[in-house]
Design an enzyme around this catalytic site. Structure first.
Site, mmCIF file in Angstrom:
data_model
loop_
_atom_site.group_PDB
_atom_site.id
_atom_site.type_symbol
_atom_site.label_atom_id
_atom_site.label_comp_id
_atom_site.label_asym_id
_atom_site.label_seq_id
_atom_site.Cartn_x
_atom_site.Cartn_y
_atom_site.Cartn_z
ATOM 1 N NE ARG A 37 -11.970 65.855 18.234
ATOM 2 C CZ ARG A 37 -12.522 66.247 17.090
ATOM 3 N NH1 ARG A 37 -13.819 66.569 17.068
ATOM 4 N NH2 ARG A 37 -11.814 66.314 15.989
ATOM 5 C CG ASP A 137 -21.149 73.588 12.544
ATOM 6 O OD1 ASP A 137 -20.595 73.196 11.495
ATOM 7 O OD2 ASP A 137 -21.123 72.921 13.602
#
Length: 268
Positions: A37, A137
């Site tokens: 990532r 979040d």
């Protein structure tokens, strides 16, 4: 694209960073995820090693948020673990119909599939003006997706057909292949960045809190702290949902289990 190799020391550095910022434990098995990532960021910054990128992340707050976004995003989809939404519709919401406004918190909302699923269920049971949802979040990137509420058409596969007709708009022209959650539902969902591992902002009290598929990444100590903060925001008699792969055993004694993965705060 970078072809650098993530060393053990670099892995530990990123793992420690994510734990310090988000309380999420990234085990040795997550090394490929970390390297995969973050690889593109090394190339974009012209860096030769993950250690160089870690040094950048530690001194640059904006890049630190980018790295955190990349490393903490988890899989989500509409009507995930559908038994929860059945229980909500059949066992919880009927008792709340007399309330002026029902408040629900999707506390690890990711890119919005969970809060918009909740919005569809609540709209069916209560109408469009009788509820509000907080979608939070730690990742700013997924929260931007949640604000847009625009998803690939294949992501609608699990949404009941009647719900799709009433609550989703199929894209045409340049938006073909996508669908948009209706404005009436978008207006009921408030999107906010909240780090559950820190002192919570003043978000008020909730009838229902969903915290699913995130505590599996927390240490027991982190779970205990997160739950203590969230339970303070749950009304007496309110319901708390975790995923079927999680447990509150040894985490809190303040909630009573209604059935596996569904808990309730005592009235007194």
């Amino acid at each position: 694209m970078s072809y650098a190799t993530l060393s053990e020391q670099e892995y530990k550095g990123f793992s420690r960073l994510v734990f310090d910022l988000a309380g999420i434990h990234m085990s040795e098995a997550k090394k490929p995820l970390i390297s995969g990532r973050l690889a593109k960021r090394l190339g974009q910054h012209g860096l030769g090693s993950y250690g160089d990128y870690l040094a950048l992340v530690l001194k640059d707050q904006r890049e630190r948020q980018v790295a955190l976004d990349l490393l903490t995003t988890n899989e989500t989809y509409f009507f995930r673990e559908p038994q929860h939404f059945d229980f909500l519709a059949q066992a919880v919401l009927p008792s709340l119909r007399q309330e002026r406004k029902v408040r629900v918190w999707s506390a690890a909302s990711s890119s919005g599939e969970e809060p918009y699923t909740l919005a569809m269920v609540l709209a069916e049971a209560l109408g469009h003006t009788r509820f509000e949802i907080l979608a939070s979040d730690i990742s700013t990137r997924v929260l931007e997706q949640a604000r847009q509420a625009l998803y690939p058409i294949e992501d609608a596969a699990n949404i009941p057909k009647a719900y799709k007709i009433r609550h989703c708009l199929k894209g045409v022209g340049s938006q073909e292949g996508w669908f948009l959650v209706s404005k009436a539902l978008r207006e009921r969902v408030n999107v906010a960045q909240i780090n559950l591992n820190e002192r919570l902002p003043d978000v008020g009290q909730f009838d229902v809190i969903f915290l699913r598929n995130v505590m599996i990444y927390f240490s027991v100590e982190t779970k205990q702290g997160v739950m203590a903060r969230l339970i303070q925001q749950l009304k007496p008699g309110g319901y708390f949902f975790i995923s079927h792969s999680e447990s509150l055993h040894g985490v809190t004694a303040e909630l009573e289990m209604v059935r596996p993965s569904i808990y309730r705060k005592p009235l007194v």
